[in-house]
Scaffold this motif. Sequence first.
Motif, PDB file in Angstrom:
ATOM      1  N   LYS A 162       0.851  -1.194   0.000  1.00 21.72           N
ATOM      2  CA  LYS A 162       0.000   0.000   0.000  1.00 21.72           C
ATOM      3  C   LYS A 162       0.885   1.242   0.000  1.00 21.72           C
ATOM      4  O   LYS A 162       1.072   1.913   1.008  1.00 21.72           O
ATOM      5  CB  LYS A 162      -0.936   0.003   1.204  1.00 21.72           C
ATOM      6  CG  LYS A 162      -2.046   1.046   1.079  1.00 21.72           C
ATOM      7  CD  LYS A 162      -3.136   0.852   2.095  1.00 21.72           C
ATOM      8  CE  LYS A 162      -4.271   1.833   1.868  1.00 21.72           C
ATOM      9  NZ  LYS A 162      -5.372   1.656   2.824  1.00 21.72           N
ATOM     10  N   GLU A 170      -8.724  -0.913  -1.518  1.00 20.45           N
ATOM     11  CA  GLU A 170      -9.717  -1.322  -0.537  1.00 20.45           C
ATOM     12  C   GLU A 170      -9.146  -2.390   0.391  1.00 20.45           C
ATOM     13  O   GLU A 170      -8.204  -3.106   0.049  1.00 20.45           O
ATOM     14  CB  GLU A 170     -10.968  -1.848  -1.243  1.00 20.45           C
ATOM     15  CG  GLU A 170     -11.698  -0.770  -2.040  1.00 20.45           C
ATOM     16  CD  GLU A 170     -12.964  -1.302  -2.676  1.00 20.45           C
ATOM     17  OE1 GLU A 170     -13.223  -2.520  -2.540  1.00 20.45           O
ATOM     18  OE2 GLU A 170     -13.688  -0.513  -3.305  1.00 20.45           O
ATOM     19  N   GLU A 171      -9.755  -2.503   1.582  1.00 19.06           N
ATOM     20  CA  GLU A 171      -9.219  -3.378   2.630  1.00 19.06           C
ATOM     21  C   GLU A 171      -9.194  -4.844   2.203  1.00 19.06           C
ATOM     22  O   GLU A 171      -8.212  -5.553   2.442  1.00 19.06           O
ATOM     23  CB  GLU A 171     -10.060  -3.220   3.899  1.00 19.06           C
ATOM     24  CG  GLU A 171      -9.551  -4.044   5.076  1.00 19.06           C
ATOM     25  CD  GLU A 171     -10.363  -3.816   6.331  1.00 19.06           C
ATOM     26  OE1 GLU A 171     -10.210  -4.604   7.272  1.00 19.06           O
ATOM     27  OE2 GLU A 171     -11.154  -2.850   6.360  1.00 19.06           O
ATOM     28  N   GLU A 172     -10.265  -5.305   1.569  1.00 19.45           N
ATOM     29  CA  GLU A 172     -10.332  -6.716   1.179  1.00 19.45           C
ATOM     30  C   GLU A 172      -9.255  -7.056   0.156  1.00 19.45           C
ATOM     31  O   GLU A 172      -8.571  -8.079   0.269  1.00 19.45           O
ATOM     32  CB  GLU A 172     -11.717  -7.035   0.607  1.00 19.45           C
ATOM     33  CG  GLU A 172     -11.896  -8.504   0.246  1.00 19.45           C
ATOM     34  CD  GLU A 172     -13.291  -8.813  -0.272  1.00 19.45           C
ATOM     35  OE1 GLU A 172     -13.534  -9.975  -0.655  1.00 19.45           O
ATOM     36  OE2 GLU A 172     -14.135  -7.884  -0.301  1.00 19.45           O
ATOM     37  N   THR A 175      -5.866  -7.100   1.863  1.00 17.15           N
ATOM     38  CA  THR A 175      -5.670  -8.329   2.638  1.00 17.15           C
ATOM     39  C   THR A 175      -5.288  -9.494   1.732  1.00 17.15           C
ATOM     40  O   THR A 175      -4.347 -10.246   2.024  1.00 17.15           O
ATOM     41  CB  THR A 175      -6.950  -8.671   3.418  1.00 17.15           C
ATOM     42  OG1 THR A 175      -7.281  -7.580   4.282  1.00 17.15           O
ATOM     43  CG2 THR A 175      -6.753  -9.930   4.255  1.00 17.15           C
TER      44      THR A 175
END
Length: 210
Positions: A162, A170-172, A175
């Motif tokens: 990031k 986005e977070e998903e 991850t």
Amino acid sequence: MLGTMRAQVVLVDKKSLVTVEHHYHFDMFNSVIDYQLEELNYRFNDDALEILKLSCALQPNDQFKLFDVDQICILARKFYPADFSDQEMHHLRCQLEHYEIDVLHHKCFQNLSSTSELLEILIRTNKSHHYNLVERLIRLILTLPVSTASTERAFSAMKRIKSDLRNRMEEEFLTDTMIIHIEREFAQNIDIDEVIDEFDSLKQMRAQLK
């Protein structure tokens, strides 16, 4: 040279002047220290620090200098309640009291430098059968470095993935990308063509994958 540096000034704003020494000492050095402390506090919460502190009571360094039955029992009761029943907690204290008399003065356990060495000698001398609850707790403690290393790898991966150019990720998706990066040794064995075929068979895509 130092006198010259102290005589020099750095313009902080239009209204105040400070010496170079003051600038590097307070404006830079202290800021860096504050940032590092903030990072440490973020990565190691109170529970993590306490479990590391309590686990030192089982360290064999300096002829078991930090050995403390009460601290070890607190460690087991507070952080590993699912691994020891109430009866085992009572037996653990009894084992530790015998362990203190037997193991701490045994010639095979002198000059050890790590908990992993301690576990190895316990097994080699068959004392792990007599102190099975102590052995269990040592094994649980030995998982700590692995957990810490995994956390460090995750933070490092997140900083690399990031970046400023990907700050809207986005977070998903972040991850999923981090998992692939951290477990890249396994990811290298993934057949890209099989992944493309699987996605292609799921539904109609806007773009042709192959």
